[in-house]
Motif scaffolding. Structure first.
Motif, short mmCIF file in Angstrom:
data_model
loop_
_atom_site.label_atom_id
_atom_site.label_comp_id
_atom_site.label_asym_id
_atom_site.label_seq_id
_atom_site.Cartn_x
_atom_site.Cartn_y
_atom_site.Cartn_z
N ILE A 229 -1.54 10.68 -3.92
CA ILE A 229 -1.39 10.10 -4.95
C ILE A 229 0.20 9.23 -4.34
N ILE A 230 0.56 8.49 -5.39
CA ILE A 230 1.61 7.45 -4.97
C ILE A 230 2.37 7.01 -6.16
N MET A 231 3.45 7.80 -5.78
CA MET A 231 4.52 7.59 -6.85
C MET A 231 5.48 6.76 -6.67
N HIS A 232 6.78 6.39 -7.74
CA HIS A 232 7.76 5.86 -8.16
C HIS A 232 8.75 5.83 -9.26
N PRO A 233 10.06 5.77 -9.10
CA PRO A 233 10.53 6.30 -10.55
C PRO A 233 11.32 5.71 -11.26
N LEU A 234 10.25 4.41 -10.93
CA LEU A 234 10.58 2.86 -11.71
C LEU A 234 12.28 2.69 -11.89
N PRO A 235 12.36 1.54 -11.70
CA PRO A 235 11.57 0.33 -11.72
C PRO A 235 11.54 0.07 -10.44
N ARG A 236 10.65 -0.38 -10.11
CA ARG A 236 9.78 -0.50 -8.96
C ARG A 236 10.78 -2.57 -8.71
N LEU A 237 11.37 -2.38 -7.68
CA LEU A 237 11.26 -4.27 -7.41
C LEU A 237 10.13 -4.27 -6.21
N ASN A 238 10.41 -5.02 -4.76
CA ASN A 238 9.32 -5.50 -4.29
C ASN A 238 9.23 -4.18 -3.12
N GLU A 239 8.33 -2.86 -3.59
CA GLU A 239 8.34 -1.60 -2.34
C GLU A 239 6.83 -1.67 -2.42
N ILE A 240 5.92 -2.06 -3.35
CA ILE A 240 4.81 -1.87 -3.73
C ILE A 240 3.96 -2.73 -4.74
N ASP B 296 -1.42 -1.57 -8.28
CA ASP B 296 -1.57 -0.73 -9.89
C ASP B 296 -2.92 0.02 -9.94
N ASP B 297 -3.95 -1.23 -9.49
CA ASP B 297 -5.53 -0.89 -10.59
C ASP B 297 -5.94 0.41 -9.81
N ASP B 298 -5.17 0.44 -8.57
CA ASP B 298 -5.91 2.15 -7.36
C ASP B 298 -5.91 3.14 -8.42
N PRO B 299 -7.06 4.12 -8.64
CA PRO B 299 -6.71 5.67 -9.10
C PRO B 299 -4.99 5.79 -8.49
N ARG B 300 -5.02 5.81 -7.00
CA ARG B 300 -3.98 6.54 -6.77
C ARG B 300 -2.06 6.51 -7.25
N ALA B 301 -2.72 5.36 -7.63
CA ALA B 301 -1.56 4.86 -7.94
C ALA B 301 -0.87 4.75 -9.39
N VAL B 302 0.15 6.07 -9.62
CA VAL B 302 0.87 7.06 -10.74
C VAL B 302 1.92 7.31 -11.26
N TYR B 303 2.26 5.78 -10.70
CA TYR B 303 4.10 5.86 -11.24
C TYR B 303 3.58 5.21 -12.87
N PHE B 304 2.66 4.87 -13.55
CA PHE B 304 2.97 4.17 -15.10
C PHE B 304 2.65 5.76 -15.29
N ILE C 187 4.55 -0.72 0.22
CA ILE C 187 2.79 -0.52 0.10
C ILE C 187 1.84 -1.50 -0.37
N ASP C 188 1.17 -2.02 0.50
CA ASP C 188 -0.07 -2.88 -0.03
C ASP C 188 -1.41 -2.27 0.25
N LYS C 189 -2.46 -2.86 -0.51
CA LYS C 189 -3.63 -3.02 -0.11
C LYS C 189 -4.12 -2.27 1.54
N ASP C 190 -3.38 -2.56 2.94
CA ASP C 190 -3.52 -2.27 3.91
C ASP C 190 -3.20 -0.84 4.20
N MET C 191 -2.28 -0.83 3.10
CA MET C 191 -1.58 0.42 3.88
C MET C 191 -2.61 1.80 2.60
N LEU C 192 -2.80 1.35 1.85
CA LEU C 192 -3.85 2.48 1.09
C LEU C 192 -4.91 2.78 1.63
N GLN C 193 -5.35 1.47 2.19
CA GLN C 193 -6.50 2.21 2.88
C GLN C 193 -6.32 3.36 3.80
N LYS C 194 -4.85 3.10 4.19
CA LYS C 194 -4.86 4.96 5.07
C LYS C 194 -4.71 5.91 5.02
#
Lengths: 307, 307, 307
Positions: B265-276, B281-289, B252-259
């Motif tokens: 919303i984007i969720m992740h149970p954490l810890p994140r490795l290199n999936e996002i 992180d700063d996109d308001p749709r990123a809610v994993y924290f 999931i990167d900025k390109d994917m975000l645009q779609k």
């Protein structure tokens, strides 16, 4: 309340002091039933464990929290000395006694608690020092359990069963029981696991009646207390058959229970391996989980007495 | 408030109970904003972790402290059984339930929390039991995050992305989502990491619409929730290229975000490795924290409900 | 009170801020003498240690408890990243800053505290980052000890003795001392353990008088402060004789004491190995255990200032 500075060894507990501990523990039960107290909100206990013992640590920390206090804790206290390469126990105690109002010390060397008490600015409570050392709070909670369950200690017949040679709890409890009147002690174990001569000599010197015995069946119906201890497999090396035979000979199950007096109690310091069948757990004479709760009360009592 | 005795598995949470948890969690947020409460000053929580999980442990302990309570803690609970050689979980629970008012249990065996609840005198909260087992508080915090961010759950389209075969959180959350109306689930993974048949069967039996899909690009623009999970390198053995290709396909990167929908919303149970990508992180749709903070609220809620 | 957001490095402490810390520490002593305060009952401190340091951890946790606060703690923080395989420090900090009101961070990498402060929602206190990194609270407690024992810092003659090359505490304290007027610094060590050029350059740039010296006997009678550091055996490889000779040359015993001014003080960051004879401990000039207590006061002060 008699002033108690440190809790180092069973020997320091005279009969009046033992009764004082019991009385305070009784009061603690009332406090516990009310959910605890906040009286010790300004006090900090340090759990300084040089070897892990989560059971004992949890018991002390729960006791401190029930009194309203705070806890700083480590089960890696050996890191104080080993990482860099050798700070003395004395230096560590001098440091930690700046951070806490009481130190609960678990150590691997006999006499460590005594050494700690000589330099500490705050009370030291010995939570076990070395395999052949002392664990006075365990001995007190065992004694308190007997007292609470049976109502008295003088004149009781107490059987110790299992590995009596290494059992720190058996040694300490035998010592304390020897202070009471007309107590009779039965040490029941195979010869190679019997209670050591130093305890036998001590009991002889203090005119405490005791006997050594191999066969649990011979005495089970006579005694008021059966104190069972772990028989560890590793003690038998590759003699697996001997291990299995020994476990079987001293196993407490429903059949064995039937021979026991109705008012007798079965104790165990825990953890239990395979010395007592779980079918015994529901019998009202099985008090080993009550020992855990009594341990909490006794430790609350000792904490209030030293603080 | 419906009486909640233990928190063992997602299955026990009915729709009314889930809504109750959400309501209490909302109240907890107000309490947290005021800095917490001292209402549970007399309560002790035991963190009994048979395997380390500092993240989960900190979440529960922070929750208990925000309620005013006390905590006794170990990430070495296996020492209860392994050092000496084999105390049962049941015996350990009987002991620890003397020291605490609630036990948070993390174990390596499936079903451990259930077994613990059968002998405990105090509530058990399952903080994860085994790789293929349950982690109900994680599933509840995930669900609560969706509810809080989007306002409702009925009718939502939820995509699960990554390693779905092993993901305990995916399995539990899919289970809970299946209780809501008209939910649509998209399981997006390479075939060898797809969601197992047991969950598929469960969803089919309960008439929950779902689809299996390899290509994230095909569905990303349709869904309301993208739930991303870790893809662990070790799962690929020496197939490094396959690992790298898989990570790239589901990245999931900025390109994917645009779609992605603006309200998704984007969720992740954490810890994140290199999936996002961290640029997300700063996109308001990123809610994993935010999930982390919601976890605190849900755990505060569950603690108050069992205590 | 000047606003202090994070405690990252000695460099951030200006003279006014240092004096502020000292004043607050003096107030903390009064609070400590009354048994502490409950003012911070609603605050949680996270001890996030990526490497064990029980001494430093206990000092911070005792400080937080004396202020009435709560503590969540781990000395296994590396598990956040290593078990699964690589969560960044930044992600861990984002998570933990949901659980606590202040994070005390011990890390193995230089600059870790700075990085943490850039993403944290709550104050970060650096409790040591890397061997050649910073340990600002240790430097402040050392400085506070000098100030408290001698009453002033301007014009003092301070000797650093031992392994000065690696000593993080020496480096940080030299830095802070350089901010005061007319201070004179004596670095006393064998050539291969001398203070590094970066500190020498710093002192030269700031017009701080200093000298390098091998022989402790030459300056011991002139100085006001003797700051002794550990000499670690492992630093000498198989040159055991050189190690023993070095230890002997810089050993502080009663004979060495006789050459010391009556108003001078002997400091040591602890743990002590064999740099100072225990016969020195009772001398009023030996203040190394007072440093421990002063550390508690300084950390209480810093906690109140960031909270």
């Amino acid at each position: 309340m008699p002033r108690l500075n440190h809790v180092i060894e069973s020997q320091q507990f005279t009969l009046p002091l033992i009764h004082e501990v019991f009385q305070v523990a009784d009061q603690m039960e009332k406090i516990l039933d009310r959910g605890g107290t906040l009286d010790y909100q300004n006090k900090i206990m340090a759990s300084l464990f040089y070897a892990p013992s989560t059971r004992t640590r949890f018991s002390f920390e729960s006791a401190m929290y029930r009194l309203g206090g705070k806890v700083i804790t480590t089960e890696q206290a050996h890191m104080f000395s080993s990482v860099i390469g050798g700070e003395t126990l004395e230096d560590t105690i001098r440091v930690v006694s700046n951070f806490a109002d009481v130190i609960v010390l678990r150590h691997t060397e006999i006499g460590a608690a005594k050494r700690a008490s000589l330099v500490s600015k705050v009370p030291i409570i010995n939570a076990g020092d070395g395999k052949g050392g002392q664990h006075p709070t365990q001995a007190l909670l065992d004694l308190y359990t007997i007292y609470k369950e049976l109502g008295y200690i003088d004149g009781l017949k107490v059987a110790f069963v299992g590995d009596l040679e290494q059992g720190r709890t058996v040694r300490s409890l035998a010592y304390l029981l020897g202070k009471f009147e007309r107590v009779m002690l039965y040490f029941i174990a195979p010869d190679f696991l019997q209670i050591k001569e130093d305890i036998q000599d001590y009991l002889t010197r203090h005119n405490v009646w005791f006997t050594l015995e191999n066969d649990l069946n011979k005495v089970i119906s006579e005694v008021d207390v059966v104190y069972v201890t772990r028989i560890e497999k590793e003690r038998f090396g590759d003699k697996i058959e001997l291990y299995e035979k020994t476990v079987k000979n001293y196993f407490i199950d429903k059949d064995m229970l039937q021979k026991l007096k109705q008012r007798a109690i079965i104790m165990h310091p825990l953890p239990r391996l395979n010395e007592i069948s779980i079918e015994v757990d529901d019998d009202p004479r099985a008090v080993y989980f009550k020992q855990t709760r009594n341990g909490l009360l006794v430790r609350m009592a000792l904490l209030t007495m030293v603080l």
